[in-house]
Design a protein around this motif. Structure first.
Motif, PDB file in Angstrom:
ATOM      1  N   GLN A  26      44.248  63.720   8.340  1.00 47.04           N
ATOM      2  CA  GLN A  26      42.974  63.099   8.050  1.00 47.04           C
ATOM      3  C   GLN A  26      42.832  61.856   8.918  1.00 47.04           C
ATOM      4  N   THR A  27      41.679  61.221   8.874  1.00 49.40           N
ATOM      5  CA  THR A  27      41.496  59.984   9.629  1.00 49.40           C
ATOM      6  C   THR A  27      42.006  58.831   8.776  1.00 49.40           C
ATOM      7  N   TRP A  28      42.493  57.780   9.431  1.00 49.00           N
ATOM      8  CA  TRP A  28      43.081  56.638   8.737  1.00 49.00           C
ATOM      9  C   TRP A  28      42.477  55.349   9.300  1.00 49.00           C
ATOM     10  N   ASP A  30      41.936  52.371   8.083  1.00 50.52           N
ATOM     11  CA  ASP A  30      42.669  51.131   7.810  1.00 50.52           C
ATOM     12  C   ASP A  30      43.858  50.989   8.759  1.00 50.52           C
ATOM     13  N   TYR A  31      44.527  52.085   9.039  1.00 45.95           N
ATOM     14  CA  TYR A  31      45.661  52.056   9.954  1.00 45.95           C
ATOM     15  C   TYR A  31      45.190  51.756  11.383  1.00 45.95           C
ATOM     16  N   ARG A  81      41.995  63.391  13.290  1.00 47.59           N
ATOM     17  CA  ARG A  81      42.634  63.775  12.035  1.00 47.59           C
ATOM     18  C   ARG A  81      44.116  64.006  12.322  1.00 47.59           C
ATOM     19  N   ARG A  84      49.604  60.744   8.381  1.00 49.49           N
ATOM     20  CA  ARG A  84      49.810  59.308   8.239  1.00 49.49           C
ATOM     21  C   ARG A  84      51.102  58.855   8.923  1.00 49.49           C
ATOM     22  N   TRP A  87      50.569  57.310  12.321  1.00 52.86           N
ATOM     23  CA  TRP A  87      50.111  55.921  12.305  1.00 52.86           C
ATOM     24  C   TRP A  87      51.239  54.991  11.882  1.00 52.86           C
ATOM     25  N   ASP A  88      52.058  55.420  10.926  1.00 51.42           N
ATOM     26  CA  ASP A  88      53.192  54.600  10.506  1.00 51.42           C
ATOM     27  C   ASP A  88      54.130  54.345  11.684  1.00 51.42           C
TER      28      ASP A  88
END
Length: 188
Positions: A26-28, A30-31, A81, A84, A87-88
């Motif tokens: 998915q899109t993040w 905030d990240y 997308r 997570r 991004w992490d």
């Protein structure tokens, strides 16, 4: 009995479906914003470190190259997308780079404090105050002023045009300032 089994199986299926959505790509946003903010802060730290001399040009170039690689990966992830974990990982790399820059800034700042330019200004004030108050005899005042002028000329020559001084050059100026300060302390 069949209805109860059917409802139970259906509920398990629905729960599995919803729990699977949490791990789906998915899109993040905030990240994304977090990564953008970290990149801006890191860029500013590198620029400030280079301006103040806390980072050498080689160090800053190395940090900028690492940041460029992270920025490339960021561009690939932005608006897409993805899981997570991606991004992490990117934010973890930014944190590690920021920590490495902070260590480099602290290491050189500890060696360089106070800056030679600030010391030159402070010694000029002490010489002027000593002359005005009469604590510093005229001949010694002229000698100290001449020594400080020589140090100042060398310092300005080294730093003119934004040229970055070597550690040896800064150490020589610092050593000469230390000697002048020690001699000035005799006339307190």
């Amino acid at each position: 009995m069949k209805k109860v089994i059917f409802v139970t199986v259906l509920m398990v299926f629905v729960l599995a479906l919803f729990s699977g959505c949490a791990t789906m790509p998915q899109t993040w946003p905030d990240y994304e914003r977090n990564a953008e903010n970290k990149m801006v802060v890191i860029q500013e730290k590198i620029g400030d470190g280079l301006k103040t001399g806390a980072l050498t040009p080689d160090q800053s170039q190395m940090f900028l190259t690492t940041l460029k690689g992270i920025r490339t990966d960021y561009t690939e992830l932005r608006g897409k997308r993805v899981y997570r974990d991606e991004w992490d990982g990117l934010n973890g790399r930014l944190d590690a780079l920021g920590d490495e820059i902070n260590r480099a800034l602290v290491r050189t700042t500890r060696i360089e404090e106070p800056r030679n330019g600030d010391r030159i200004v402070a010694l000029q004030r002490r010489i002027d105050d000593g002359r005005v108050s009469g604590r510093l005899p005229s001949t010694e005042g002229q000698e100290f002023q001449s020594r400080l002028d020589s140090i100042r000329r060398d310092y300005l020559r080294m730093t003119e045009g934004g040229r970055y001084t070597t550690y040896e050059e800064r150490a020589d100026i610092s050593r000469r300032l230390d000697a002048l300060e020690t001699d000035l302390n005799r006339f307190r």
